[in-house]
Design an enzyme around this catalytic site. Structure first.
Site, PDB file in Angstrom:
ATOM      1  N   ASP A 142       0.817  -1.212   0.000  1.00 37.43           N
ATOM      2  CA  ASP A 142       0.000   0.000   0.000  1.00 37.43           C
ATOM      3  C   ASP A 142       0.855   1.268   0.000  1.00 37.43           C
ATOM      4  OD1 ASP A 142       0.753  -0.891   2.645  1.00 37.43           O
ATOM      5  OD2 ASP A 142      -0.470   0.741   3.440  1.00 37.43           O
ATOM      6  N   GLU A 143       0.277   2.341  -0.505  1.00 35.64           N
ATOM      7  CA  GLU A 143       0.797   3.702  -0.402  1.00 35.64           C
ATOM      8  C   GLU A 143       2.262   3.822  -0.809  1.00 35.64           C
ATOM      9  OE1 GLU A 143      -2.065   5.603   3.048  1.00 35.64           O
ATOM     10  OE2 GLU A 143      -0.200   4.639   3.691  1.00 35.64           O
ATOM     11  N   VAL A 144       2.594   3.307  -1.973  1.00 36.29           N
ATOM     12  CA  VAL A 144       3.974   3.362  -2.458  1.00 36.29           C
ATOM     13  C   VAL A 144       4.216   4.696  -3.182  1.00 36.29           C
ATOM     14  CG1 VAL A 144       5.703   2.272  -3.924  1.00 36.29           C
ATOM     15  CG2 VAL A 144       4.008   0.862  -2.723  1.00 36.29           C
TER      16      VAL A 144
END
Length: 900
Positions: free
Chosen positions: A559-561
């Protein structure tokens, strides 16, 4: 005492010249943080102030000798860029201090040459802007500390601990509301939420149920089919002579569990079916049912019979899991029968099956560590309420929390936080950890600790799914492996040091920041050593699980890269130029499919968060899952979490299911337990998905139709029929064509703002019980038209809330599990009488007529005509827990602006 004041010529001296001076400043420097205005800066900025008051005899001033003091503090929001000094110069002639960003949420406040010395009794108010908004007290992180070169850093006493007494009040709308601005369309976007008044709470809370027979024979989660014997007689497990028998050679673990809970003797020899068919007296029989090729649901289904005529109880199932859940229902009946005496169980027959095969709870212990004992309490409660998947978030930017043999730096460096700007010995003191590498920011599970958690979970039929978050959220791992490389290189073992590198030592830090303002937080997908590291970690995790609970799923996070950090990587560009990829935008897909291949090599399925599998619209201009065919794993489990109704990604769950992925619904709007229980600045929690999330909202989540849960916008405005129509007519609209791929639901607790064990449990409970209810049981009102379901749903909630207050919260108390108690509701009648009620009827409520000096338990209306105000609170049954104390002004008041 040496005079440290300025000379007549204005020469500047180092006012803090010794450790003794620094200690005195830390003890006597008073800091006040005040949110000034969230609304005037639109949606981009809020204004705040920090007031320094020097109560020390040591003068606090600017030093020209190079040994400058600075105050380090954690701040959830980026200090507005104009207030951050540039690398070379900055025009701050009007200012006396500068703010600098270290990494993540760590900032420094440092005096400039214009700083006027603060003598004893002097104050300085520093005004500044920060991004977005801060509308809750818990947004402000504690444990600020002061640093001077060559001296030991010291915690500033006034900011220390959990009281947050240094944070100013949120009394005004501009302080507790989040935004007020006009969109380009001309529409005003305004935060409509108001903190609840006692009267609003009174209107929201359910009544005490008067007819209690149905409630007292109910079970949470609700069973599928429950039939009482006509005679309404009981068996009494507290009588002597009972024994537990196994009908067949299985279920030894389940029999032991039941024996430990009841104190009933286990007959060592197993018996035949013929023995059980005769219904012997005072026997609890655990009986296997034969069935070819049982499904996961079959394995967890059970039948429970309580035959009073012969004092015989039988729990039967095709598998041990079903037997275990039958035991939980039996134990629940023993405290829910019409008799007040525990152990008496009404004659009945139950046939029960779970709604979903995946009923999960996710726990993040990477941000702020929780001791093993607190995890075991969560597992106990999960077992009690038939949850079967424990998603264990073990790593993130702020911490690596499990020992990996052969990679000792992961816990030696990555499990500790403290004052080390270069992060050679520990990580930065993120999230208010303080300067010393001990306490809430530190800790990890040894191999044996982790195995003990596995054993505990396995006995309770809970599958542990470890998550190692990657490629983003990996600062702890990236730094630890960089320290390993530096150490080995210094020893002449550079080649060995390169083996597990997750970043390129020859490249500087990217200026790109993650959502949490981190640099150096992403593994480099262009380095082969990244995949060697992942293979090593999976291998060691698999070894820990072996012979206890064989590992089936490896969860990679995903997530949230911050994808842009790879743009300047030579290794990533080389990967593209080698023709393995068409463009750098394909790096994320390359990474997750490569990890899937590694997991497959170890015989494992794969888990990921939604944005680890769905291509991000910001990058590819389309939101579509990666091709399922690219993953060799038999199962790829994806957790759907991004569902803020007005911001997109609402249909990703259905896209993923249709594409062949197994989906677990974990929506932020309904199942993120790190959100506040109320829209009040005194309530702990983040609020990116919704302003608040109470137990009632968890209870009314309807998984089968996601859009039926679309209730309000982030502003608090109700979604209209027109809004819903636009959602259904959008280009992104997707119908669910493969409902069998929706495997279940999961609650989440993230711990950025959760530090102590009590905070940890109070954020999870009692919301977990509502999660368990929806995961196991489909309510009749879920299939009702949204417009007309409210009455039936409210009646169901009232019954559930009564069960919590009268019975289930007592069970949590017996497990020593703290739970959140909302303040009581109260209203004044026209003749000046006070009425009160609890959110969970049955919990005791109290009032005080002398400003909290003495308390009386509420039992009937209170004459308030002689009071100016009444203090009220709600407590646990054992008196150890209490809600916030709120005040009822004895006057008429309205709550027209409140949002329920």
């Amino acid at each position: 005492m040496v005079d440290k004041s300025n000379s007549d010529k204005g020469a500047l001296t180092n006012f803090i010249s010794s450790q003794e001076d620094l200690d005195d400043i830390a003890l006597n420097l008073d800091i006040k943080y005040q949110v000034e205005d969230n609304l005037s800066g639109g949606h981009a900025l809020y204004s705040a102030s920090i007031t320094l008051t020097n109560n020390s005899h040591v003068i606090l001033g600017y030093s020209s000798d190079g040994k400058q003091w600075s105050i380090s503090f954690s701040h959830l929001r980026m200090v507005e860029p104009l207030y951050l000094p540039a690398q070379d110069s900055v025009n701050l002639e009007y200012a006396s201090v500068s703010f600098s960003h270290l990494n993540g949420c760590i900032f420094n406040l440092t005096p400039l040459s214009t700083f006027k010395p603060l003598k004893q009794g002097d104050s300085l108010k520093i005004k500044f802007n920060a991004q977005r908004y801060a509308a809750s007290k818990s947004d402000i992180l504690p444990n600020w500390y002061i640093v001077v070169e060559d001296l030991e850093p010291r915690m500033i006493k006034s900011t220390e601990g959990e009281s947050l007494s240094f944070v100013g009040p949120f009394n005004l709308p501009k302080q507790y509301k989040r935004f007020d601005y006009v969109l380009p369309s001309g529409t005003r976007r305004y935060d409509r939420y108001q903190p609840y008044t006692p009267e609003v709470r009174f209107s929201l809370y359910p009544d005490e149920e008067t007819g209690d027979s149905e409630r007292k024979i109910s079970i949470i989660p609700t069973v599928q089919n429950f039939k009482c014997e006509d005679n309404e007689q009981f068996v009494d497990l507290s009588e002597n002579g009972w024994k537990i028998v196994k009908c067949g050679s299985k279920f030894a673990s389940e029999a032991t569990y039941l024996s430990e809970k009841t104190g009933i003797y286990i007959q060592k020899e197993y018996v035949t079916a013929d023995f059980c068919d005769k219904h012997p007296e005072k026997v609890i029989a655990l009986r296997e049912i034969a069935k070819e090729h049982p499904s996961d649901i079959d394995r967890e289904s059970y039948t429970l019979q309580v035959i009073t005529s012969s004092s015989y109880i039988e729990i039967s199932s095709v598998a041990a899991a079903g037997i275990f859940y039958g035991i939980q229902s039996l134990l629940s009946l023993s405290v829910s029968s019409a008799s007040k005496s525990e152990g008496k169980i009404i004659g009945c027959e139950i046939h029960d099956s779970p709604r979903y095969p995946y009923r999960g709870m996710h726990v993040d212990i990477s941000r702020n560590f929780q001791p093993k004992e607190e995890i075991l309490k969560v597992l106990d409660a999960m077992a009690l309420y038939k949850l079967n998947k424990f998603h264990f978030h073990l790593t993130d930017d702020e911490g690596w929390r499990v020992e990996i043999p052969g990679l000792e730096e992961l816990v030696e460096i990555g499990s500790k936080r403290g004052h080390d700007p270069r992060e050679k010995t520990c990580l930065l003191p993120l999230l208010g950890s303080g300067p010393h590498p001990e306490g809430l920011g530190c800790g990890y599970y040894s191999v044996e600790d982790y195995k003990e958690i596995l054993r505990y979970a396995d006995i309770r039929h809970i599958e542990v799914i470890p998550e190692i978050d990657m490629p983003g959220h990996s600062h702890a791992a990236v730094r630890s492996m960089r320290v390993r490389y530096d150490r080995l290189s210094a020893q002449g073992r550079k080649k060995e040091g390169e083996k597990y590198l997750l970043s390129d030592p020859s490249e500087g830090l990217s200026h790109s920041l993650s959502v949490q303002m981190m640099t150096e937080n992403s593994m480099n997908p262009g380095l082969e050593s990244t995949y060697v590291f992942i293979d090593k970690v999976i291998e060691e995790l698999q070894a820990m699980h072996k012979d206890i609970q064989p590992l089936r799923i490896f969860h990679l996070g995903g997530d949230e890269v911050p994808f842009e950090v790879w743009d300047d990587s030579a290794a990533c560009m080389a990967l593209v130029e080698s023709n393995k990829l068409n463009s750098i935008e394909e790096l994320m897909e390359y990474f997750v499919t490569r990890v899937g291949q590694i997991a497959h090599k170890h015989g494992l399925d794969l888990g990921a968060w939604q944005d680890g599998i769905v291509s991000d619209m910001q990058v590819t201009k389309q939101s579509e899952p990666y091709s399922r065919k690219k993953f060799p794993n038999k199962r790829v489990l994806v957790h759907f979490w991004r569902n803020v109704w007005e911001t997109g990604h609402v249909y990703d769950a259905y896209k993923l299911a249709n594409a062949g992925y197994e989906v677990v619904l974990s929506p932020g709007t309904h199942l993120y337990f790190d959100h506040p229980h109320e829209p009040d600045p005194e309530e702990r929690g983040l609020y990116w998905a919704c302003r608040f999330l109470d137990t009632h909202k968890v209870f009314r989540f309807a998984p089968d139709d996601l859009l039926s849960n679309a209730d309000v916008k982030l502003t608090g405005e109700k979604l209209t029929a027109s809004d819903l129509k636009l959602l259904k007519e959008s280009e992104d609209y997707t119908a669910l064509k493969q409902p069998a791929n929706i495997k279940g639901i999961q609650g989440q607790i993230w711990t950025e703002l959760v530090r102590t064990p009590q905070q940890f449990h109070e954020m999870i409970f009692p919301r977990l019980l509502a999660l368990a209810e929806r995961a196991w049981h489909k309510a009749s009102w879920e299939d009702t038209e949204v417009k007309v379901r409210k009455e039936e749903e409210e009646k169901d909630w009232s019954s559930f809330a009564n069960m919590l207050g009268h019975r289930e919260l007592k069970r949590l108390e017996c497990l020593d599990i703290p739970y959140h108690i909302p303040p009581p509701g109260a209203r004044l009648s026209g003749d000046g009488c006070l009425e009160m009620r609890s959110c969970y009827p049955g919990l005791p409520v109290f009032y005080s007529l002398d400003s909290g000096k003495t308390w009386e338990r509420y039992s009937k209306t209170v004459d308030a005509t002689r009071c100016e105000e009444i203090h009220i609170k709600c407590c646990s049954h054992n008196g150890k827990l209490s809600s916030r104390v709120t005040v009822v002004p004895v006057r008429s008041y309205t709550s027209d602006d409140s949002v329920s």
